[in-house]
Design an enzyme around this catalytic site. Structure first.
Site, PDB file in Angstrom:
ATOM      1  N   GLY A  66     -17.211  10.850   2.149  1.00 46.45           N
ATOM      2  CA  GLY A  66     -16.683   9.542   1.767  1.00 46.45           C
ATOM      3  C   GLY A  66     -16.329   8.621   2.906  1.00 46.45           C
ATOM      4  O   GLY A  66     -15.322   7.914   2.840  1.00 46.45           O
ATOM      5  N   THR A  67     -17.158   8.605   3.952  1.00 48.91           N
ATOM      6  CA  THR A  67     -16.902   7.631   5.010  1.00 48.91           C
ATOM      7  C   THR A  67     -18.187   6.877   5.330  1.00 48.91           C
ATOM      8  O   THR A  67     -19.272   7.445   5.292  1.00 48.91           O
ATOM      9  CB  THR A  67     -16.291   8.292   6.276  1.00 48.91           C
ATOM     10  OG1 THR A  67     -16.241   7.330   7.332  1.00 48.91           O
ATOM     11  CG2 THR A  67     -17.048   9.511   6.725  1.00 48.91           C
ATOM     12  N   SER A  68     -18.026   5.576   5.626  1.00 52.44           N
ATOM     13  CA  SER A  68     -19.203   4.730   5.828  1.00 52.44           C
ATOM     14  C   SER A  68     -19.857   4.955   7.190  1.00 52.44           C
ATOM     15  O   SER A  68     -20.942   4.456   7.450  1.00 52.44           O
ATOM     16  CB  SER A  68     -18.815   3.255   5.680  1.00 52.44           C
ATOM     17  OG  SER A  68     -17.727   2.958   6.520  1.00 52.44           O
TER      18      SER A  68
ATOM     19  N   CYS B  92      15.106  -0.208  13.279  1.00 56.80           N
ATOM     20  CA  CYS B  92      15.073   1.169  13.789  1.00 56.80           C
ATOM     21  C   CYS B  92      16.497   1.708  13.815  1.00 56.80           C
ATOM     22  O   CYS B  92      17.408   1.038  14.286  1.00 56.80           O
ATOM     23  CB  CYS B  92      14.477   1.182  15.194  1.00 56.80           C
ATOM     24  SG  CYS B  92      14.514   2.818  15.944  1.00 56.80           S
TER      25      CYS B  92
ATOM     26  N   ARG C 203       0.832  -1.205   0.000  1.00 57.77           N
ATOM     27  CA  ARG C 203       0.000   0.000   0.000  1.00 57.77           C
ATOM     28  C   ARG C 203       0.866   1.255   0.000  1.00 57.77           C
ATOM     29  O   ARG C 203       0.519   2.269  -0.607  1.00 57.77           O
ATOM     30  CB  ARG C 203      -0.940  -0.002   1.207  1.00 57.77           C
ATOM     31  CG  ARG C 203      -1.797  -1.270   1.260  1.00 57.77           C
ATOM     32  CD  ARG C 203      -2.932  -1.129   2.235  1.00 57.77           C
ATOM     33  NE  ARG C 203      -3.888  -0.184   1.711  1.00 57.77           N
ATOM     34  CZ  ARG C 203      -4.605   0.651   2.455  1.00 57.77           C
ATOM     35  NH1 ARG C 203      -4.461   0.659   3.753  1.00 57.77           N
ATOM     36  NH2 ARG C 203      -5.453   1.463   1.907  1.00 57.77           N
TER      37      ARG C 203
ATOM     38  N   CYS D 213      17.462   2.813  17.810  1.00 55.35           N
ATOM     39  CA  CYS D 213      17.758   1.842  18.866  1.00 55.35           C
ATOM     40  C   CYS D 213      18.125   0.516  18.183  1.00 55.35           C
ATOM     41  O   CYS D 213      18.289   0.456  16.984  1.00 55.35           O
ATOM     42  CB  CYS D 213      16.564   1.692  19.825  1.00 55.35           C
ATOM     43  SG  CYS D 213      15.170   0.768  19.173  1.00 55.35           S
TER      44      CYS D 213
ATOM     45  N   HIS E 242      -5.918   8.256  11.923  1.00 57.11           N
ATOM     46  CA  HIS E 242      -5.591   6.829  11.853  1.00 57.11           C
ATOM     47  C   HIS E 242      -4.152   6.577  11.392  1.00 57.11           C
ATOM     48  O   HIS E 242      -3.828   5.479  10.944  1.00 57.11           O
ATOM     49  CB  HIS E 242      -6.577   6.098  10.935  1.00 57.11           C
ATOM     50  CG  HIS E 242      -7.964   5.995  11.513  1.00 57.11           C
ATOM     51  ND1 HIS E 242      -9.073   5.668  10.771  1.00 57.11           N
ATOM     52  CD2 HIS E 242      -8.403   6.165  12.780  1.00 57.11           C
ATOM     53  CE1 HIS E 242     -10.149   5.646  11.559  1.00 57.11           C
ATOM     54  NE2 HIS E 242      -9.766   5.959  12.783  1.00 57.11           N
TER      55      HIS E 242
ATOM     56  N   ALA F   6     -17.228  12.006  -4.727  1.00 58.44           N
ATOM     57  CA  ALA F   6     -16.614  13.162  -4.065  1.00 58.44           C
ATOM     58  C   ALA F   6     -15.961  14.103  -5.074  1.00 58.44           C
ATOM     59  O   ALA F   6     -16.037  15.321  -4.928  1.00 58.44           O
ATOM     60  CB  ALA F   6     -15.585  12.686  -3.044  1.00 58.44           C
TER      61      ALA F   6
ATOM     62  N   ASN G 212      -8.022   8.819   6.466  1.00 58.32           N
ATOM     63  CA  ASN G 212      -7.225   8.161   5.432  1.00 58.32           C
ATOM     64  C   ASN G 212      -5.751   8.127   5.808  1.00 58.32           C
ATOM     65  O   ASN G 212      -5.220   9.057   6.404  1.00 58.32           O
ATOM     66  CB  ASN G 212      -7.393   8.881   4.094  1.00 58.32           C
ATOM     67  CG  ASN G 212      -8.814   8.750   3.578  1.00 58.32           C
ATOM     68  OD1 ASN G 212      -9.579   7.940   4.097  1.00 58.32           O
ATOM     69  ND2 ASN G 212      -9.170   9.551   2.589  1.00 58.32           N
TER      70      ASN G 212
HETATM   71  P1  OAD Z   1     -15.166   2.676   4.070  1.00 55.68           P
HETATM   72  O1  OAD Z   1     -14.565   1.825   3.021  1.00 55.68           O
HETATM   73  O2  OAD Z   1     -15.771   2.037   5.262  1.00 55.68           O
HETATM   74  O3  OAD Z   1     -16.302   3.579   3.419  1.00 55.68           O
HETATM   75  C1  OAD Z   1     -16.091   4.319   2.237  1.00 55.68           C
HETATM   76  C2  OAD Z   1     -17.290   5.209   1.993  1.00 55.68           C
HETATM   77  O4  OAD Z   1     -17.006   5.985   0.865  1.00 55.68           O
HETATM   78  C3  OAD Z   1     -18.600   4.454   1.727  1.00 55.68           C
HETATM   79  O5  OAD Z   1     -19.638   5.104   2.455  1.00 55.68           O
HETATM   80  C4  OAD Z   1     -18.824   4.668   0.215  1.00 55.68           C
HETATM   81  O6  OAD Z   1     -20.204   4.827  -0.114  1.00 55.68           O
HETATM   82  C5  OAD Z   1     -18.118   5.977  -0.003  1.00 55.68           C
HETATM   83  N1  OAD Z   1     -17.578   6.139  -1.364  1.00 55.68           N
HETATM   84  C6  OAD Z   1     -17.047   5.206  -2.198  1.00 55.68           C
HETATM   85  N2  OAD Z   1     -16.630   5.781  -3.333  1.00 55.68           N
HETATM   86  C7  OAD Z   1     -16.896   7.123  -3.217  1.00 55.68           C
HETATM   87  C8  OAD Z   1     -16.708   8.266  -4.055  1.00 55.68           C
HETATM   88  N3  OAD Z   1     -16.132   8.164  -5.262  1.00 55.68           N
HETATM   89  N4  OAD Z   1     -17.115   9.467  -3.589  1.00 55.68           N
HETATM   90  C9  OAD Z   1     -17.685   9.602  -2.368  1.00 55.68           C
HETATM   91  N5  OAD Z   1     -17.903   8.569  -1.541  1.00 55.68           N
HETATM   92  C10 OAD Z   1     -17.503   7.338  -1.952  1.00 55.68           C
HETATM   93  O7  OAD Z   1     -14.045   3.744   4.499  1.00 55.68           O
HETATM   94  P2  OAD Z   1     -13.929   4.638   5.806  1.00 55.68           P
HETATM   95  O8  OAD Z   1     -15.260   5.066   6.297  1.00 55.68           O
HETATM   96  O9  OAD Z   1     -12.920   5.677   5.518  1.00 55.68           O
HETATM   97  O10 OAD Z   1      -9.158   2.486   9.478  1.00 55.68           O
HETATM   98  O11 OAD Z   1     -13.317   3.600   6.837  1.00 55.68           O
HETATM   99  C11 OAD Z   1     -13.069   4.007   8.145  1.00 55.68           C
HETATM  100  C12 OAD Z   1     -11.843   3.320   8.694  1.00 55.68           C
HETATM  101  O12 OAD Z   1     -11.999   1.908   8.625  1.00 55.68           O
HETATM  102  C13 OAD Z   1     -10.586   3.577   7.900  1.00 55.68           C
HETATM  103  O13 OAD Z   1      -9.918   4.753   8.282  1.00 55.68           O
HETATM  104  C14 OAD Z   1      -9.744   2.384   8.181  1.00 55.68           C
HETATM  105  C15 OAD Z   1     -10.790   1.307   8.121  1.00 55.68           C
HETATM  106  O14 OAD Z   1     -10.520   0.205   8.812  1.00 55.68           O
HETATM  107  C16 OAD Z   1      -7.850   2.176   9.632  1.00 55.68           C
HETATM  108  O15 OAD Z   1      -7.101   1.880   8.730  1.00 55.68           O
HETATM  109  C17 OAD Z   1      -7.397   2.242  11.029  1.00 55.68           C
HETATM  110 ZN    ZN Z   2      13.775   2.240  18.087  1.00 56.65          ZN
END
Ligand code: OAD
Ligand code: ZN
Length: 241
Positions: A181-183, A142, A61, A145, A113, A225, A97
């Site tokens: 853009g978050t679920s 590292c 990634r 250390c 995150h 978005a 993100n």
């Molecule tokens: P998700 O994958 O859970 O959700 C993505 C959201 O983006 C969904 O609601 C989609 O409908 C929406 N989506 C997809 N494509 C899109 C677009 N082109 N424009 C707008 N919206 C779009 O991702 P997150 O909510 O970011 O944590 O996930 C939350 C956290 O869960 C992340 O930060 C990550 C994950 O585990 C860690 O890595 C710690």
């Molecule tokens: Zn270290």
């Protein structure tokens, strides 16, 4: 041009803002994330159990960052941030993100995150930026250390997100909260929208699908978005707020 002074905006972005740049969102079909169950790659237990698998997953990634570019949503948010910084109003920009597309568009969000660009030593807690070492099958030691391997500086499930004090402080005075853009299912971030709503802020939500935390009082802007956010930023800068 900012029309009204003294307002406070909080922006929260999630994987959807980077989807139009070609980065896969997390919650794909069947709960799999690029073929892995989340608990196999994004927990401290996974790192304990199988660090080679976790390292490989994050190294791929990290390498993939060089193959993607910020999109119109990242750029519009950077413009909003810079207009706000000039105006003296308060803007708190939070992202869940771990990619670096917001900063490559000119923003400086709080990465609650963590960041793919950074690595962290578990022993001495030394954190450093490194996108040069991308070998997926060899750990990196590292250099502060004697620890033989550093981990990605990512907040995994079960770990404490970064910047929560700053974030809750902003939420106490927010007038406009924008979620992009978050679920809306991963807490505590998924709770920020309700905090803002309860404090009386105007709440605007963009996503492809209705997020889990959406409320009838929120203004929901469905769509990509990269299309929705530039128009929204234009509206805000013209004073529709
Ligand atoms: P998700 O994958 O859970 O959700 C993505 C959201 O983006 C969904 O609601 C989609 O409908 C929406 N989506 C997809 N494509 C899109 C677009 N082109 N424009 C707008 N919206 C779009 O991702 P997150 O909510 O970011 O944590 O996930 C939350 C956290 O869960 C992340 O930060 C990550 C994950 O585990 C860690 O890595 C710690
Ligand atoms: Zn270290």
């Amino acid at each position: 041009m900012i029309q009204k002074a003294g307002k406070s905006i909080v922006i929260l972005t999630g994987a959807g803002v980077s989807a139009d740049s070609g980065i896969a969102t997390f919650r794909g079909a069947g709960g799999l994330w690029e073929g892995h169950r989340i608990e196999d790659v994004a927990t401290p237990e996974a790192w304990e159990r199988n660090p080679a698998l976790v390292w490989r997953f994050y190294q791929l990634r990290r390498a993939a960052l060089a193959t993607v570019e910020p999109n119109a949503a990242h750029r519009a948010l950077a413009r909003l941030e810079s207009e706000y910084n000039k105006s003296g109003d308060r803007l708190c920009f939070i992202t869940q993100n771990v990619d670096n597309l917001h900063e490559r568009a000119g923003s400086s969000p709080l990465h609650m995150h963590g960041e793919l660009a950074r690595l962290r030593c578990e022993r001495c807690q030394h954190v450093f930026v490194n996108l040069d070492y991308l070998n997926p099958s060899k750990f990196l030691a590292c250099d502060k250390c004697t620890n033989s391997r550093v981990r990605p500086d990512i907040v995994w499930f079960g770990e404490m997100p970064y910047f929560l004090d700053d974030i809750y402080k902003s939420l106490r005075t927010v007038d406009l909260f924008i979620s992009i853009g978050t679920s809306g299912v991963v807490y505590p971030a998924a709770g920020f929208l309700a905090e803002a709503r309860e404090r009386g802020a105007r709440t605007i939500v963009n996503s492809l699908d209705e997020p889990g935390n959406l409320h009838p009082r929120d203004e929901f802007l469905p769509g990509r978005a990269s299309e929705v956010v530039p128009a929204l930023v234009e509206r805000i800068l013209e004073g529709d707020f």
